[in-house]
Design a protein around this motif. Structure first.
Motif, PDB file in Angstrom:
ATOM      1  N   LEU A  85       0.811  -1.209   0.000  1.00 16.18           N
ATOM      2  CA  LEU A  85       0.000   0.000   0.000  1.00 16.18           C
ATOM      3  C   LEU A  85       0.850   1.267   0.000  1.00 16.18           C
ATOM      4  O   LEU A  85       0.311   2.370  -0.074  1.00 16.18           O
ATOM      5  N   VAL A  86       2.153   1.107   0.065  1.00 18.72           N
ATOM      6  CA  VAL A  86       3.057   2.254   0.212  1.00 18.72           C
ATOM      7  C   VAL A  86       3.853   2.442  -1.066  1.00 18.72           C
ATOM      8  O   VAL A  86       4.393   1.479  -1.622  1.00 18.72           O
ATOM      9  N   ASP A  87       3.929   3.689  -1.541  1.00 17.19           N
ATOM     10  CA  ASP A  87       4.780   3.950  -2.697  1.00 17.19           C
ATOM     11  C   ASP A  87       5.744   5.109  -2.483  1.00 17.19           C
ATOM     12  O   ASP A  87       6.678   5.302  -3.256  1.00 17.19           O
ATOM     13  N   LEU A  88       5.548   5.894  -1.407  1.00 18.44           N
ATOM     14  CA  LEU A  88       6.413   7.029  -1.128  1.00 18.44           C
ATOM     15  C   LEU A  88       6.809   7.040   0.344  1.00 18.44           C
ATOM     16  O   LEU A  88       6.179   6.390   1.182  1.00 18.44           O
ATOM     17  N   GLY A  89       7.862   7.801   0.658  1.00 19.21           N
ATOM     18  CA  GLY A  89       8.281   7.982   2.041  1.00 19.21           C
ATOM     19  C   GLY A  89       8.913   9.347   2.209  1.00 19.21           C
ATOM     20  O   GLY A  89       9.396   9.952   1.240  1.00 19.21           O
ATOM     21  N   LEU A  90       8.904   9.862   3.445  1.00 28.00           N
ATOM     22  CA  LEU A  90       9.593  11.107   3.755  1.00 28.00           C
ATOM     23  C   LEU A  90      11.081  10.817   3.919  1.00 28.00           C
ATOM     24  O   LEU A  90      11.463   9.837   4.569  1.00 28.00           O
ATOM     25  N   ARG A  91      11.918  11.633   3.336  1.00 30.97           N
ATOM     26  CA  ARG A  91      13.366  11.406   3.388  1.00 30.97           C
ATOM     27  C   ARG A  91      13.867  11.416   4.828  1.00 30.97           C
ATOM     28  O   ARG A  91      13.423  12.230   5.649  1.00 30.97           O
ATOM     29  N   PHE A  92      14.799  10.521   5.157  1.00 32.10           N
ATOM     30  CA  PHE A  92      15.363  10.462   6.505  1.00 32.10           C
ATOM     31  C   PHE A  92      16.713  11.159   6.576  1.00 32.10           C
ATOM     32  O   PHE A  92      17.268  11.352   7.662  1.00 32.10           O
ATOM     33  N   ASP A  93      17.296  11.518   5.431  1.00 35.20           N
ATOM     34  CA  ASP A  93      18.494  12.337   5.387  1.00 35.20           C
ATOM     35  C   ASP A  93      18.527  13.038   4.037  1.00 35.20           C
ATOM     36  O   ASP A  93      17.585  12.915   3.236  1.00 35.20           O
ATOM     37  N   LEU A  94      19.584  13.787   3.766  1.00 35.18           N
ATOM     38  CA  LEU A  94      19.695  14.498   2.498  1.00 35.18           C
ATOM     39  C   LEU A  94      20.635  13.802   1.517  1.00 35.18           C
ATOM     40  O   LEU A  94      20.715  14.195   0.351  1.00 35.18           O
ATOM     41  N   THR A  95      21.342  12.764   1.966  1.00 35.65           N
ATOM     42  CA  THR A  95      22.336  12.113   1.113  1.00 35.65           C
ATOM     43  C   THR A  95      21.695  11.204   0.076  1.00 35.65           C
ATOM     44  O   THR A  95      22.072  11.221  -1.105  1.00 35.65           O
ATOM     45  N   VAL A  96      20.742  10.382   0.494  1.00 36.15           N
ATOM     46  CA  VAL A  96      20.078   9.490  -0.463  1.00 36.15           C
ATOM     47  C   VAL A  96      19.357  10.294  -1.551  1.00 36.15           C
ATOM     48  O   VAL A  96      19.492   9.990  -2.743  1.00 36.15           O
ATOM     49  N   PRO A  97      18.597  11.347  -1.216  1.00 39.51           N
ATOM     50  CA  PRO A  97      18.018  12.168  -2.278  1.00 39.51           C
ATOM     51  C   PRO A  97      19.068  12.793  -3.195  1.00 39.51           C
ATOM     52  O   PRO A  97      18.848  12.934  -4.398  1.00 39.51           O
ATOM     53  N   LEU A  98      20.233  13.186  -2.644  1.00 40.52           N
ATOM     54  CA  LEU A  98      21.288  13.761  -3.471  1.00 40.52           C
ATOM     55  C   LEU A  98      21.809  12.737  -4.474  1.00 40.52           C
ATOM     56  O   LEU A  98      22.077  13.078  -5.640  1.00 40.52           O
ATOM     57  N   ALA A  99      21.959  11.490  -4.049  1.00 42.53           N
ATOM     58  CA  ALA A  99      22.424  10.448  -4.963  1.00 42.53           C
ATOM     59  C   ALA A  99      21.448  10.277  -6.122  1.00 42.53           C
ATOM     60  O   ALA A  99      21.857  10.136  -7.290  1.00 42.53           O
ATOM     61  N   ARG A 100      20.155  10.298  -5.823  1.00 41.07           N
ATOM     62  CA  ARG A 100      19.153  10.217  -6.884  1.00 41.07           C
ATOM     63  C   ARG A 100      19.203  11.443  -7.781  1.00 41.07           C
ATOM     64  O   ARG A 100      19.155  11.344  -9.015  1.00 41.07           O
ATOM     65  N   TYR A 101      19.346  12.612  -7.187  1.00 43.44           N
ATOM     66  CA  TYR A 101      19.427  13.883  -7.911  1.00 43.44           C
ATOM     67  C   TYR A 101      20.612  13.871  -8.879  1.00 43.44           C
ATOM     68  O   TYR A 101      20.481  14.234 -10.058  1.00 43.44           O
ATOM     69  N   TYR A 102      21.773  13.460  -8.382  1.00 42.05           N
ATOM     70  CA  TYR A 102      22.972  13.461  -9.227  1.00 42.05           C
ATOM     71  C   TYR A 102      22.828  12.491 -10.388  1.00 42.05           C
ATOM     72  O   TYR A 102      23.224  12.796 -11.523  1.00 42.05           O
ATOM     73  N   SER A 103      22.267  11.327 -10.118  1.00 41.05           N
ATOM     74  CA  SER A 103      22.106  10.337 -11.186  1.00 41.05           C
ATOM     75  C   SER A 103      21.172  10.844 -12.281  1.00 41.05           C
ATOM     76  O   SER A 103      21.327  10.486 -13.454  1.00 41.05           O
ATOM     77  N   GLN A 104      20.216  11.696 -11.917  1.00 36.30           N
ATOM     78  CA  GLN A 104      19.260  12.212 -12.896  1.00 36.30           C
ATOM     79  C   GLN A 104      19.828  13.373 -13.709  1.00 36.30           C
ATOM     80  O   GLN A 104      19.555  13.499 -14.902  1.00 36.30           O
ATOM     81  N   TYR A 105      20.650  14.231 -13.084  1.00 25.83           N
ATOM     82  CA  TYR A 105      21.106  15.457 -13.746  1.00 25.83           C
ATOM     83  C   TYR A 105      22.608  15.484 -14.007  1.00 25.83           C
ATOM     84  O   TYR A 105      23.165  16.547 -14.286  1.00 25.83           O
ATOM     85  N   ARG A 106      23.255  14.348 -13.959  1.00 19.77           N
ATOM     86  CA  ARG A 106      24.709  14.306 -14.061  1.00 19.77           C
ATOM     87  C   ARG A 106      25.237  15.057 -15.276  1.00 19.77           C
ATOM     88  O   ARG A 106      26.217  15.800 -15.186  1.00 19.77           O
ATOM     89  N   SER A 107      24.600  14.883 -16.413  1.00 20.39           N
ATOM     90  CA  SER A 107      25.096  15.504 -17.649  1.00 20.39           C
ATOM     91  C   SER A 107      25.002  17.026 -17.615  1.00 20.39           C
ATOM     92  O   SER A 107      25.667  17.713 -18.397  1.00 20.39           O
ATOM     93  N   GLU A 108      24.185  17.571 -16.711  1.00 16.25           N
ATOM     94  CA  GLU A 108      23.999  19.020 -16.640  1.00 16.25           C
ATOM     95  C   GLU A 108      24.811  19.657 -15.510  1.00 16.25           C
ATOM     96  O   GLU A 108      24.797  20.885 -15.371  1.00 16.25           O
ATOM     97  N   LEU A 109      25.517  18.842 -14.739  1.00 17.30           N
ATOM     98  CA  LEU A 109      26.225  19.345 -13.568  1.00 17.30           C
ATOM     99  C   LEU A 109      27.721  19.442 -13.832  1.00 17.30           C
ATOM    100  O   LEU A 109      28.277  18.655 -14.612  1.00 17.30           O
ATOM    101  N   PRO A 110      28.411  20.398 -13.188  1.00 20.92           N
ATOM    102  CA  PRO A 110      29.874  20.491 -13.325  1.00 20.92           C
ATOM    103  C   PRO A 110      30.543  19.283 -12.681  1.00 20.92           C
ATOM    104  O   PRO A 110      29.988  18.666 -11.774  1.00 20.92           O
ATOM    105  N   GLN A 111      31.725  18.952 -13.154  1.00 19.57           N
ATOM    106  CA  GLN A 111      32.471  17.826 -12.604  1.00 19.57           C
ATOM    107  C   GLN A 111      33.856  18.311 -12.150  1.00 19.57           C
ATOM    108  O   GLN A 111      34.570  18.925 -12.932  1.00 19.57           O
ATOM    109  N   PRO A 112      34.225  18.055 -10.904  1.00 20.53           N
ATOM    110  CA  PRO A 112      33.403  17.462  -9.850  1.00 20.53           C
ATOM    111  C   PRO A 112      32.304  18.431  -9.413  1.00 20.53           C
ATOM    112  O   PRO A 112      32.370  19.622  -9.690  1.00 20.53           O
ATOM    113  N   PHE A 113      31.311  17.876  -8.715  1.00 21.47           N
ATOM    114  CA  PHE A 113      30.132  18.648  -8.333  1.00 21.47           C
ATOM    115  C   PHE A 113      30.147  18.905  -6.840  1.00 21.47           C
ATOM    116  O   PHE A 113      30.183  17.983  -6.035  1.00 21.47           O
TER     117      PHE A 113
END
Length: 428
Positions: A85-113
């Motif tokens: 019955l569950v498909d979403l959750g509230l984030r428990f830290d900022l690191t896991v969301p950042l990993a998802r964020y980077y994987s999605q926008y890597r081509s648009e971000l400076p390297q290193p970021f």
């Protein structure tokens, strides 16, 4: 039925002065991080539940606030698995969301970021003093840098940020998850028992060696003699002088990979070059960090007035690979924002003028004009209607953010401002 107006248990409301103090602290921290080249990003509070429950969040995965899918009927079939019955959750830290964020926008971000984040996170903890179910984290992360440049830069930037907000006397504690794994293996801890072993060892500062040994023996199935060997090895490393840590490590844990020792030596060399009054550090092999995603060096910052750490982080080279399919070197440091706010003094009140006007003789548009002139000079001004006895009203203003006042009593005062007076609860 009377509705309870108090906030949800484990959360809290913040009054204007508290918010102003927090904004002040965030501004100081962000100014430091900006000078190191970190730019602020934002990620959503909600993440897909499968991204939060990949086994990398350690004990925090048990504390996720899970959100039910929309469209559920009023009745569910018997035997329904709640996880379905569950498909979403509230984030428990900022690191896991950042990993998802980077994987999605890597081509648009400076390297290193280099990224900076500040925002709320949620954990279904037992509320107690200093621990809330909703609280803020303040993170910087360096993604794409494989050398210990990342570790040292994060430590230097974070210690400077803490100094900027007025926290002195902090100590950086340094360790390495790869070293701990080598130590555990050398002492006889089976590979499949090491995740649980580290979770228990991380409780050392709370339950002591007796508690650690009891939990490892009774709950983790680790033999007493193995735990004794671990304790002896850790004690030897703790007693090592700062400049001799790597040499002692070679004797105590000779199976430590060469690149791990080399990285540790480089980090220590860099830290020793920083001014002692800026960064004090110690090597602490008892520190584990609870998150399962750490893969290398880890660190925490302690303060004499705080019961636990006030900041922590480390390297997590494999977390982004869960989302991207290719591992990317990454390292981060998170400040325990709620804890540091409680440790520092409230900032001085900013200059703020109250424009008091007598509504019977001064039209509102004239009072607004006075405030507009003040703001044009870069001042902060609020228009407030006169009410009641002036001394009582000044007393009320004296307990707020207002620092001075102008009393506009006639239309003539609009053109030639009456004298500004400091607000100290005095009367005209």
């Amino acid at each position: 039925m009377k509705i309870d107006n108090s906030p949800a248990r484990g959360t809290r409301d913040l009054l204007p002065d508290a918010v102003a103090a927090r904004d002040h602290v965030v501004g100081l921290i962000q100014d430091v991080y900006r000078r190191f080249g970190y730019r602020r990003i934002e990620t959503p509070a909600l993440e897909r539940i499968e991204r939060l429950t990949g086994g990398q969040g350690g004990e925090n995965e048990k504390l996720i606030f899970q959100i039910l899918r929309r469209g559920l009927g009023s009745e569910l079939p018997a035997g329904t698995d709640p996880s379905e019955l569950v498909d979403l959750g509230l984030r428990f830290d900022l690191t896991v969301p950042l990993a998802r964020y980077y994987s999605q926008y890597r081509s648009e971000l400076p390297q290193p970021f280099r990224s900076f984040q500040f925002g709320p996170v949620w954990r279904a903890e037992r509320p107690q003093k200093g621990r809330y179910r909703q609280f803020h984290q303040c993170d910087i992360d360096l993604i794409g840098e494989q050398s210990v440049l990342a570790e040292v830069e994060l430590i230097e930037a974070t210690t400077q940020a803490l100094a900027a907000v007025g926290l002195s006397g902090t100590t950086v504690r340094l360790s390495d998850r790869r070293l701990l794994a080598a130590l555990a293996s050398a002492c006889g801890v089976p590979d499949d028992a090491q995740p649980g072993f580290f979770i228990t060892l991380d409780k050392l500062d709370k339950i002591g060696w007796d508690g650690v040994m009891e939990e490892l023996r009774d709950q983790r199935g680790v033999a007493t003699e193995v735990v004794e060997r671990v304790r002896s090895a850790i004690d030897s490393l703790i007693e090592a002088p700062a400049g001799k840590v790597v040499d002692v490590l070679a004797d105590v844990v000779p199976t430590t990979p060469e690149h791990v020792s080399r990285d540790l030596a480089t980090t220590i060399s860099c830290l020793e070059q920083l001014p002692a009054q800026t960064v004090r550090w110690t090597f602490d092999p008892t520190m584990v960090r609870g998150m399962g995603y750490y893969t290398g060096q880890i660190f925490e910052i302690s303060h004499p007035a705080a019961a636990g750490s006030i900041a922590g982080g480390g390297r997590y080279d494999e977390l982004i690979g869960r989302f991207l399919g290719t591992d990317v070197p990454a390292c981060g440091f998170s400040i325990g924002f709620e804890r540091i706010v409680e440790l520092i003094a409230a900032p001085a009140r900013d200059d703020h003028v109250a424009v008091l006007y007598d509504a019977d003789v001064v039209p509102v548009e004239h009072a607004l004009g006075v405030a507009r002139r003040l703001r044009g000079d870069g001042r902060t001004a609020s228009v407030i209607r006169r009410s009641g006895k002036l001394p009582a009203q000044l007393d009320r203003l004296g307990s707020t953010h207002v620092t001075s006042f102008i009393h506009v009593q006639t239309e003539h005062d609009v053109h030639e401002l009456p004298p500004e007076r400091e607000l100290r609860g005095d009367t005209e």
